[in-house]
Structure formats: C-alpha cells, structure tokens
Motif scaffolding. Structure first.
Motif, PDB file in Angstrom:
ATOM      1  N   ALA A 211      39.263  53.662  50.513  1.00 21.52           N
ATOM      2  CA  ALA A 211      38.112  52.572  49.959  1.00 21.52           C
ATOM      3  C   ALA A 211      38.816  51.337  50.781  1.00 21.52           C
ATOM      4  CB  ALA A 211      38.492  52.518  48.548  1.00 21.52           C
ATOM      5  N   TYR A 212      37.760  50.669  51.327  1.00 25.65           N
ATOM      6  CA  TYR A 212      38.387  49.292  51.920  1.00 25.65           C
ATOM      7  C   TYR A 212      37.632  48.213  50.898  1.00 25.65           C
ATOM      8  CZ  TYR A 212      39.240  45.807  55.375  1.00 25.65           C
ATOM      9  OH  TYR A 212      39.707  44.516  55.955  1.00 25.65           O
ATOM     10  N   PHE A 213      38.763  47.277  50.550  1.00 30.04           N
ATOM     11  CA  PHE A 213      38.276  46.432  49.464  1.00 30.04           C
ATOM     12  C   PHE A 213      37.225  45.290  50.147  1.00 30.04           C
ATOM     13  CE2 PHE A 213      42.537  43.748  50.617  1.00 30.04           C
ATOM     14  CZ  PHE A 213      41.802  43.320  51.670  1.00 30.04           C
ATOM     15  N   GLY A 214      36.385  44.868  48.948  1.00 27.32           N
ATOM     16  CA  GLY A 214      35.271  43.917  49.139  1.00 27.32           C
ATOM     17  C   GLY A 214      35.872  42.706  49.339  1.00 27.32           C
ATOM     18  N   SER A 215      34.945  41.739  49.644  1.00 26.78           N
ATOM     19  CA  SER A 215      35.438  40.209  49.849  1.00 26.78           C
ATOM     20  C   SER A 215      35.367  39.442  48.471  1.00 26.78           C
ATOM     21  CB  SER A 215      34.495  39.595  50.815  1.00 26.78           C
ATOM     22  OG  SER A 215      34.429  40.349  52.024  1.00 26.78           O
ATOM     23  N   HIS A 216      35.177  40.088  47.470  1.00 22.90           N
ATOM     24  CA  HIS A 216      35.069  39.133  46.214  1.00 22.90           C
ATOM     25  C   HIS A 216      35.084  40.092  44.987  1.00 22.90           C
ATOM     26  CE1 HIS A 216      31.959  36.214  43.964  1.00 22.90           C
ATOM     27  NE2 HIS A 216      33.261  36.143  43.690  1.00 22.90           N
ATOM     28  N   ILE A 217      35.893  39.654  43.994  1.00 28.96           N
ATOM     29  CA  ILE A 217      35.977  39.951  42.639  1.00 28.96           C
ATOM     30  C   ILE A 217      34.832  39.248  41.709  1.00 28.96           C
ATOM     31  CG2 ILE A 217      37.356  40.793  40.443  1.00 28.96           C
ATOM     32  CD1 ILE A 217      39.994  40.491  42.477  1.00 28.96           C
ATOM     33  N   LEU A 218      34.269  39.835  41.141  1.00 35.75           N
ATOM     34  CA  LEU A 218      32.967  39.018  40.508  1.00 35.75           C
ATOM     35  C   LEU A 218      32.851  39.059  39.065  1.00 35.75           C
ATOM     36  CD1 LEU A 218      30.538  37.342  40.760  1.00 35.75           C
ATOM     37  CD2 LEU A 218      29.190  39.542  40.639  1.00 35.75           C
ATOM     38  N   PRO A 219      33.134  38.162  38.253  1.00 35.00           N
ATOM     39  CA  PRO A 219      33.021  38.332  36.630  1.00 35.00           C
ATOM     40  C   PRO A 219      31.600  38.249  36.263  1.00 35.00           C
ATOM     41  CG  PRO A 219      33.447  35.924  37.212  1.00 35.00           C
ATOM     42  CD  PRO A 219      33.494  36.874  38.673  1.00 35.00           C
ATOM     43  N   LEU A 220      31.139  39.443  35.671  1.00 37.93           N
ATOM     44  CA  LEU A 220      29.723  39.493  35.321  1.00 37.93           C
ATOM     45  C   LEU A 220      29.569  38.783  33.936  1.00 37.93           C
ATOM     46  CD1 LEU A 220      28.652  43.272  36.341  1.00 37.93           C
ATOM     47  CD2 LEU A 220      28.227  41.112  37.419  1.00 37.93           C
ATOM     48  N   SER A 221      28.397  38.619  33.537  1.00 34.79           N
ATOM     49  CA  SER A 221      28.105  37.697  32.277  1.00 34.79           C
ATOM     50  C   SER A 221      28.320  38.665  31.255  1.00 34.79           C
ATOM     51  CB  SER A 221      26.435  37.496  32.199  1.00 34.79           C
ATOM     52  OG  SER A 221      25.697  38.520  32.568  1.00 34.79           O
ATOM     53  N   ASN A 222      28.395  40.034  31.294  1.00 29.10           N
ATOM     54  CA  ASN A 222      28.551  40.816  30.282  1.00 29.10           C
ATOM     55  C   ASN A 222      30.153  41.111  30.014  1.00 29.10           C
ATOM     56  OD1 ASN A 222      29.817  42.516  32.295  1.00 29.10           O
ATOM     57  ND2 ASN A 222      28.010  43.979  31.970  1.00 29.10           N
ATOM     58  N   GLY A 223      30.976  40.250  30.620  1.00 28.13           N
ATOM     59  CA  GLY A 223      32.428  40.198  30.368  1.00 28.13           C
ATOM     60  C   GLY A 223      33.348  41.289  31.181  1.00 28.13           C
ATOM     61  N   THR A 224      32.626  41.772  32.230  1.00 30.60           N
ATOM     62  CA  THR A 224      33.379  43.104  33.067  1.00 30.60           C
ATOM     63  C   THR A 224      33.507  42.384  34.184  1.00 30.60           C
ATOM     64  OG1 THR A 224      31.329  44.029  33.847  1.00 30.60           O
ATOM     65  CG2 THR A 224      32.388  44.964  31.749  1.00 30.60           C
ATOM     66  N   LEU A 225      34.459  42.863  35.223  1.00 31.64           N
ATOM     67  CA  LEU A 225      34.775  42.506  36.672  1.00 31.64           C
ATOM     68  C   LEU A 225      33.976  43.484  37.122  1.00 31.64           C
ATOM     69  CD1 LEU A 225      38.294  41.091  36.507  1.00 31.64           C
ATOM     70  CD2 LEU A 225      36.241  40.025  36.001  1.00 31.64           C
ATOM     71  N   ILE A 226      33.609  43.207  38.506  1.00 29.18           N
ATOM     72  CA  ILE A 226      33.059  44.313  39.484  1.00 29.18           C
ATOM     73  C   ILE A 226      33.544  43.768  40.670  1.00 29.18           C
ATOM     74  CG2 ILE A 226      31.037  42.769  40.069  1.00 29.18           C
ATOM     75  CD1 ILE A 226      29.557  45.556  40.053  1.00 29.18           C
ATOM     76  N   LEU A 227      34.098  45.063  41.502  1.00 26.33           N
ATOM     77  CA  LEU A 227      34.506  45.076  42.947  1.00 26.33           C
ATOM     78  C   LEU A 227      33.909  46.097  43.567  1.00 26.33           C
ATOM     79  CD1 LEU A 227      36.708  44.268  45.202  1.00 26.33           C
ATOM     80  CD2 LEU A 227      37.992  46.086  44.063  1.00 26.33           C
ATOM     81  N   CYS A 228      33.177  46.033  44.457  1.00 22.80           N
ATOM     82  CA  CYS A 228      32.634  47.148  45.748  1.00 22.80           C
ATOM     83  C   CYS A 228      33.708  47.357  46.720  1.00 22.80           C
ATOM     84  CB  CYS A 228      31.177  46.500  46.137  1.00 22.80           C
ATOM     85  SG  CYS A 228      30.383  47.816  46.753  1.00 22.80           S
ATOM     86  N   VAL A 229      33.674  48.461  47.079  1.00 23.07           N
ATOM     87  CA  VAL A 229      34.673  48.776  48.084  1.00 23.07           C
ATOM     88  C   VAL A 229      33.825  49.601  49.088  1.00 23.07           C
ATOM     89  CG1 VAL A 229      36.697  49.105  46.645  1.00 23.07           C
ATOM     90  CG2 VAL A 229      35.282  51.067  46.945  1.00 23.07           C
TER      91      VAL A 229
END
Length: 449
Positions: A211-229
C-alpha cells in the motif's frame, strides 16, 4: 493537510508506455508506428480552445521565491502543514540530489501562523540499510484530530527489489504537535508478517499488504477518518506479484477508541484498474467528502498505448467501505482533458464552501509524467462529479524561453487559518535547463475573487 516529502515515484523521469516491470525496454518498430498514430488520434480528440486561456480566473495569484537552492544540482524542498488546533505550523526542509530521495531533512515549528519560527532541528535520514537492503522510510500527510486531541500522520516504508517497488503504509500519533511520535503501526488488509530488519525481504512480509499512502487524511462528517492507499495487491491481476507497481487501491476507515487512546482502522473493499488503462495502476489517491456525504477519490494515472493520460475517480456511499467502478474524470459538460502522471490535491475552502481540485492539465497527450504544465485550479461539480470547465484557472504555466522539462507539480498545500488564502509551496524542477535538480522553491498565494 499535506506535509511530506515525496517517496520514490519516478516523478521527474520520463516514463514511456512500456508495461510495468519492463520500463526502458526498446519497442519494435511496428509498435512505435502504432503509438505515433495513436497519439495523433488522441490529439485530434482534444482539438479545442483551452479553458485556462479563455476563462475568467477564479483566483488572484501571487508568486514569490520562498527557498533558494543552496548549490547547483540540489533542489530546495519545502513542505508546510498545520499540526495543532490553532495556528501551530510545522515546516520540513530538505535537499534533493537523487530522484525522490530527500537529504539533510530539517524541521521547524511556529505557534503564530509562521510569523516566527523555532530553530531548525535535524531529522532522521530517509534511507536506511538493514541487512544491506536499501529501505526508504518517511512521514506523509498529517491531520490534527480535535476530538481525539492527537496529530495523526501516515508513514511509508518502501523497498525496491529488482525494479519492483514494494510499498507499506503505517500510521503514527503525536500528542505534542509533531515534536515526538509513537512507533508506526502498519495498516493491513491481508494476513502477513511484520517487517524484520534482520530479514527485510522476507516473502510473507514483502508480498502482503502492499500500500502506498494517499495525499490526504480526511475527517468525515460522521466522525471517522478516511485514508485511501494505492498500489495495493490486486486480486484480479494474474501478474500482480511481477509488476513494478500494483494495480489495486482501497480506503482505510479510522475510528477513535477512547479507551485504547488509539485509532481502529478498518480496510474497505479493493478496486483495481487494468494495466492497459493505466500502466502504473491507481496512484496517489486524493479524497474529499461531497455535499451529499459521498466520498470522492481521485487518482493519478499513467498513459498506455490504448489510453492517453487521464485522472481517474470513484465514489463511495458508505464512507469508503466500498468504491464504485473506476471512471475517467472529465469536465462537467462531458468533454475530456489530458492529465500527466502527476501529483494533485483537493481542498474545500472554508469561506466559499466549494470543493476545488488542483493539478496538471495538459494541452497535448502526456508521455508518462510529462508535460507537467500548466498547474490549474478548478471547482468540482459535486453532483456528477466532474471539474467545472468554466472555472479552470492557470496557477502557473510554461513561459517563453522555458524548456519543456519545466514542472509545476509536487506541491504542499494549505488554507491559511487567518487570511483564508490558499498557500502552495512548489519546487520548480526544470527551471534550470542544464540540471533538473537545480530548482528553487516558490510560494504561490491564491486569493478567491
């Protein structure tokens, strides 16, 4: 906020349309003729007025020299990000004399939005050699989570073996705004062994959880974080283990566990792309939450003999657990555009409330990573999703007298929390025609009209 120095992605070398794992092999003459004819047909497809040359700009732009290269052949690297809830910033400076390997990394901190800075502190070297194997290690995107009161960072370990890039993504936490960090923990979607410095090429580590990390860690409105690899193992690809870069991608969803004082990361389902569509797979994913709470992922691609250079996207209606079929990113009127294999970002502006995409759109069909000009900003049509053609604005472009190796890419981006202007820090590779690494770093300030 992105605050990292790039790992090895071949971002400045010209990459041809050879299949992954076979870069640099000469093509037969008949294939060269076919490619030439294909490129002509691609060019005819996009024979139209270029929007960034006719549109009314959506931003006003100022450009200033931010960091001068200290010597010929050494690029000046700068990344900037917020690391706390208020005006706390971190800057990382480094030099680059070898492609995608920052050397002499240093960091400094500010508590007043960059008005004053601490003294620079040296950072660990990017390369290490456990058991005589070269290993690239370093941090990537960072996000301060106000609810958890921690700074979370993604971290990459990359091991190149016989032309194959084996990438592994980790995360780590800081409770003092980036001054000290926890031990990195690997993000996993498969069973597999841990990294062993005594045996870094151990197969049950090396072949699993790529997995190669994405360019952004995103906080979602539901309180979770999301990272795409990206460059994840692709179950549908029979040549997965033989490729220089893997064809798969997936999202990790992070939920804070107050009792454990840590995140619990859950892998979503993988998507993949055929190497005939993007020769190096789905690269450098960027994530945004749309107004209807769908998740949008946009990837960098790489052209093939059948497909010109594009950007690719998927959406998710369940917070990143599943992604739709990968599609070509287009303008909102359905017309198409070319984009080289290059870095890109999305950012939602706190004042306009609109989502913007920043990246390279080219006037001609790209050849791998080139050309990386102009650099543009465009508003995202969040219903389709697509780029609003009428908003495409050039941030910077190749000027008369500049060579075609000029690159407006690999930038650090943030919104100033006081002025609400966008700040873009970009190392201008190719500004010196004799040595691509003789490059200064520039600060672009974008003010919305």
């Amino acid at each position: 906020m992105s605050c990292h120095l790039a790992a090895k992605r071949g971002k400045r070398t010209r990459v041809t349309t050879n299949p992954p794992g076979n870069f640099g092999v000469k093509r037969p003459a008949l294939l060269m003729v076919f490619l030439a004819l294909t490129q002509i047909s691609f060019a005819e497809e996009n024979f139209q007025v270029l929007p960034w040359r006719t549109n009314r700009p959506i931003v006003q732009i100022t450009k200033e020299l931010y960091k001068k290269r200290p010597q010929p052949g050494a690029a000046a690297l700068v990344s900037v990000c917020y690391v706390g809830p208020k005006l706390e910033r971190m800057e990382i400076h480094a030099l680059e004399v070898r492609d995608d390997v920052p050397s002499e990394p240093r960091r400094r901190f500010s508590t007043d939005n960059g008005r004053t800075w601490s003294a620079f502190e040296p950072q660990p070297p990017t390369l290490s050699y456990p058991n005589k194997v070269e290993v690239w290690e370093g941090g990537g995107a960072k996000l301060y989570d106000s609810k958890a009161r921690v700074l979370v960072e993604v971290w990459l370990r990359q091991i190149a073996v016989q032309g194959r890039y084996n990438c592994f993504t980790y995360y780590r936490l800081s409770r003092d705004h980036g001054k000290t960090w926890s031990v990195p923990k690997q993000l996993r979607y498969e069973d597999g062994a841990d990294f062993d410095p005594a045996d870094p090429l151990r197969p049950d580590f090396l072949q699993r959880n790529q997995a190669y990390f994405g360019s952004h860690i995103l906080p979602l409105s539901n309180g979770t974080l999301i990272l795409c690899v990206a460059h994840a193992n692709a179950p549908g690809d029979p040549a997965n283990d033989k490729r220089a870069w893997r064809m798969g991608s997936l999202c990790f969803i992070g939920k804070w566990n107050a009792r454990a004082q840590d995140y619990q990361w859950t892998p979503g389902k993988r998507v993949e792309i055929a190497p005939t569509i993007s020769s190096r797979g789905l690269m450098e994913p960027e994530v945004a939450e749309l107004n209807d709470h769908r998740v949008l992922v946009i990837w960098r691609g790489s052209n093939t003999a059948q497909t010109p250079g594009r950007k690719w996207f998927s959406t998710s209606s369940d917070g990143g657990k599943t992604l739709s079929k990968v599609q070509e990113l287009k303008y909102d009127d359905g017309s198409r555009f070319y984009s080289p294999s290059s870095y890109h970002r999305m950012i939602r502006h706190s004042v306009t409330g609109k989502l913007y995409w920043i990246g390279n759109i080219s006037a001609v069909p790209p050849n791998g990573n080139s050309p990386r000009y102009p650099l543009v900003i465009a508003e995202v049509d969040e219903k389709i999703p697509a780029l609003k053609r009428a908003t495409v604005t050039a941030i910077d472009d190749r000027q008369p007298g500049q060579g075609d190796a000029i690159q407006f890419s690999n930038f650090s981006l943030l919104e100033d929390r006081e002025s609400h202007k966008l700040e873009c820090y970009l190392t201008l590779y190719g500004e010196n025609a004799t040595n691509i690494f003789s490059a200064d770093n520039y600060k672009y300030t974008l003010t919305f009209n």
